[in-house]
Write a protein that holds these residues in place. Structure first.
Motif, PDB file in Angstrom:
ATOM      1  N   GLY A 177      27.062 -18.355  35.236  1.00 44.31           N
ATOM      2  CA  GLY A 177      27.925 -17.467  36.006  1.00 44.31           C
ATOM      3  C   GLY A 177      27.119 -16.777  37.077  1.00 44.31           C
ATOM      4  O   GLY A 177      25.891 -16.834  37.078  1.00 44.31           O
TER       5      GLY A 177
ATOM      6  N   ALA B 157      38.884 -18.724  29.729  1.00 44.60           N
ATOM      7  CA  ALA B 157      39.800 -18.373  30.825  1.00 44.60           C
ATOM      8  C   ALA B 157      39.412 -19.073  32.132  1.00 44.60           C
ATOM      9  O   ALA B 157      40.272 -19.380  32.959  1.00 44.60           O
ATOM     10  CB  ALA B 157      39.829 -16.858  31.028  1.00 44.60           C
ATOM     11  N   CYS B 158      38.125 -19.341  32.312  1.00 45.42           N
ATOM     12  CA  CYS B 158      37.644 -19.944  33.557  1.00 45.42           C
ATOM     13  C   CYS B 158      37.539 -21.467  33.507  1.00 45.42           C
ATOM     14  O   CYS B 158      37.436 -22.116  34.555  1.00 45.42           O
ATOM     15  CB  CYS B 158      36.282 -19.360  33.919  1.00 45.42           C
ATOM     16  SG  CYS B 158      36.335 -17.606  34.340  1.00 45.42           S
TER      17      CYS B 158
ATOM     18  N   CYS C 250      33.128 -14.795  37.648  1.00 44.28           N
ATOM     19  CA  CYS C 250      32.769 -13.412  37.949  1.00 44.28           C
ATOM     20  C   CYS C 250      31.581 -13.015  37.079  1.00 44.28           C
ATOM     21  O   CYS C 250      31.434 -13.494  35.971  1.00 44.28           O
ATOM     22  CB  CYS C 250      33.884 -12.427  37.627  1.00 44.28           C
ATOM     23  SG  CYS C 250      35.528 -13.014  37.834  1.00 44.28           S
TER      24      CYS C 250
ATOM     25  N   GLU D 164      33.337 -15.782  24.746  1.00 42.87           N
ATOM     26  CA  GLU D 164      34.165 -16.981  24.555  1.00 42.87           C
ATOM     27  C   GLU D 164      35.466 -16.916  25.352  1.00 42.87           C
ATOM     28  O   GLU D 164      35.815 -17.865  26.052  1.00 42.87           O
ATOM     29  CB  GLU D 164      34.462 -17.137  23.063  1.00 42.87           C
ATOM     30  CG  GLU D 164      35.455 -18.219  22.730  1.00 42.87           C
ATOM     31  CD  GLU D 164      34.803 -19.555  22.446  1.00 42.87           C
ATOM     32  OE1 GLU D 164      35.543 -20.542  22.382  1.00 42.87           O
ATOM     33  OE2 GLU D 164      33.575 -19.619  22.308  1.00 42.87           O
ATOM     34  N   ASP D 165      36.186 -15.797  25.260  1.00 42.02           N
ATOM     35  CA  ASP D 165      37.471 -15.713  25.963  1.00 42.02           C
ATOM     36  C   ASP D 165      37.286 -15.723  27.482  1.00 42.02           C
ATOM     37  O   ASP D 165      38.141 -16.241  28.214  1.00 42.02           O
ATOM     38  CB  ASP D 165      38.297 -14.507  25.495  1.00 42.02           C
ATOM     39  CG  ASP D 165      37.649 -13.167  25.774  1.00 42.02           C
ATOM     40  OD1 ASP D 165      36.400 -13.087  25.795  1.00 42.02           O
ATOM     41  OD2 ASP D 165      38.383 -12.185  25.960  1.00 42.02           O
ATOM     42  N   GLU D 166      36.181 -15.200  27.979  1.00 40.68           N
ATOM     43  CA  GLU D 166      35.909 -15.235  29.413  1.00 40.68           C
ATOM     44  C   GLU D 166      35.663 -16.674  29.870  1.00 40.68           C
ATOM     45  O   GLU D 166      36.201 -17.119  30.889  1.00 40.68           O
ATOM     46  CB  GLU D 166      34.692 -14.364  29.751  1.00 40.68           C
ATOM     47  CG  GLU D 166      34.937 -12.887  29.515  1.00 40.68           C
ATOM     48  CD  GLU D 166      33.673 -12.054  29.548  1.00 40.68           C
ATOM     49  OE1 GLU D 166      33.801 -10.853  29.857  1.00 40.68           O
ATOM     50  OE2 GLU D 166      32.559 -12.573  29.261  1.00 40.68           O
ATOM     51  N   ALA D 167      34.855 -17.388  29.107  1.00 42.91           N
ATOM     52  CA  ALA D 167      34.574 -18.789  29.447  1.00 42.91           C
ATOM     53  C   ALA D 167      35.847 -19.624  29.370  1.00 42.91           C
ATOM     54  O   ALA D 167      36.138 -20.412  30.279  1.00 42.91           O
ATOM     55  CB  ALA D 167      33.505 -19.352  28.522  1.00 42.91           C
TER      56      ALA D 167
ATOM     57  N   VAL E 154      31.768 -19.294  34.318  1.00 47.52           N
ATOM     58  CA  VAL E 154      32.629 -18.159  34.667  1.00 47.52           C
ATOM     59  C   VAL E 154      32.475 -17.876  36.157  1.00 47.52           C
ATOM     60  O   VAL E 154      31.430 -18.127  36.743  1.00 47.52           O
ATOM     61  CB  VAL E 154      32.335 -16.893  33.818  1.00 47.52           C
ATOM     62  CG1 VAL E 154      32.671 -17.147  32.355  1.00 47.52           C
ATOM     63  CG2 VAL E 154      30.920 -16.414  33.971  1.00 47.52           C
TER      64      VAL E 154
ATOM     65  N   PRO F 202      29.615 -11.168  34.471  1.00 46.20           N
ATOM     66  CA  PRO F 202      29.908 -10.318  33.311  1.00 46.20           C
ATOM     67  C   PRO F 202      29.144  -8.989  33.407  1.00 46.20           C
ATOM     68  O   PRO F 202      28.069  -8.922  34.011  1.00 46.20           O
ATOM     69  CB  PRO F 202      29.399 -11.136  32.120  1.00 46.20           C
ATOM     70  CG  PRO F 202      29.370 -12.549  32.606  1.00 46.20           C
ATOM     71  CD  PRO F 202      29.022 -12.446  34.074  1.00 46.20           C
TER      72      PRO F 202
ATOM     73  N   PRO G 111      28.480 -14.794  29.064  1.00 50.61           N
ATOM     74  CA  PRO G 111      29.943 -14.700  29.006  1.00 50.61           C
ATOM     75  C   PRO G 111      30.462 -14.810  27.574  1.00 50.61           C
ATOM     76  O   PRO G 111      29.951 -15.583  26.772  1.00 50.61           O
ATOM     77  CB  PRO G 111      30.414 -15.910  29.829  1.00 50.61           C
ATOM     78  CG  PRO G 111      29.254 -16.283  30.677  1.00 50.61           C
ATOM     79  CD  PRO G 111      28.028 -15.892  29.917  1.00 50.61           C
TER      80      PRO G 111
END
Length: 164
Positions: free
Chosen positions: A18, A76-77, A61, A71-74, A59, A63, A69
């Protein structure tokens, strides 16, 4: 430096974790010390970010506190990354570091154990290697990373101009 346009077809796609602070500030991938090291490594195998590679991240953006990042951030991307891969249609993907390798190649990957091992996935050759930031923190990893870059150079020659 110009990031390759989506309409350009890159043979090689590099995927990192990221954006860091410098990337966030400048809006381009790998522009800090890690990017400078990566540019040197690419130069020695006749690759150039403005000419024949595309760089993306898991990702999109930075972090908070530049942490790994979640898990949910990864997750989502990942659809956006998949769309980038579909548009670019690379012959080869190089995953820079554990985070990129585990979300792109295999969730069970261990970068120290598995770096440098080529895998074919969905018709694309994939190579996990150390993230340039890891090389700045631990110079003993540079030799292995250099072997990975030489392996990348050899794979490019093996595939030839038509990717076969």
């Amino acid at each position: 430096q110009r990031q390759m346009c989506i309409r350009d077809r890159a043979e090689i796609m590099f995927i990192g974790e990221g954006p860091g602070q410098h990337e966030d500030e400048q809006g381009e991938p790998f522009v800090g010390r890690s990017g400078q090291l990566m540019d040197k490594m690419l130069h020695y195998i006749d690759l150039d970010r403005s000419r024949n590679i595309y760089i993306a991240n898991i990702v999109k953006c930075r972090p908070p506190q530049n942490r790994t990042p979640l898990e949910d951030e990864a997750m989502a991307c990942l659809p956006y990354l998949r769309a980038q891969v579909a548009l670019i249609q690379p012959q080869i993907i190089v995953c820079l570091g554990k985070t990129a390798a585990m979300y792109v190649i295999d969730r069970e990957i261990r970068i120290t154990r598995d770096r440098g091992i080529w895998r074919m996935k969905k018709g694309i050759w994939m190579l996990p290697t150390f993230h340039p930031a890891a090389l700045l923190r631990d110079e003993s990893k540079k030799r292995d990373a250099w072997h990975d870059m030489q392996s990348l150079r050899d794979k490019i020659k093996e595939l030839g101009p038509d990717g076969e």
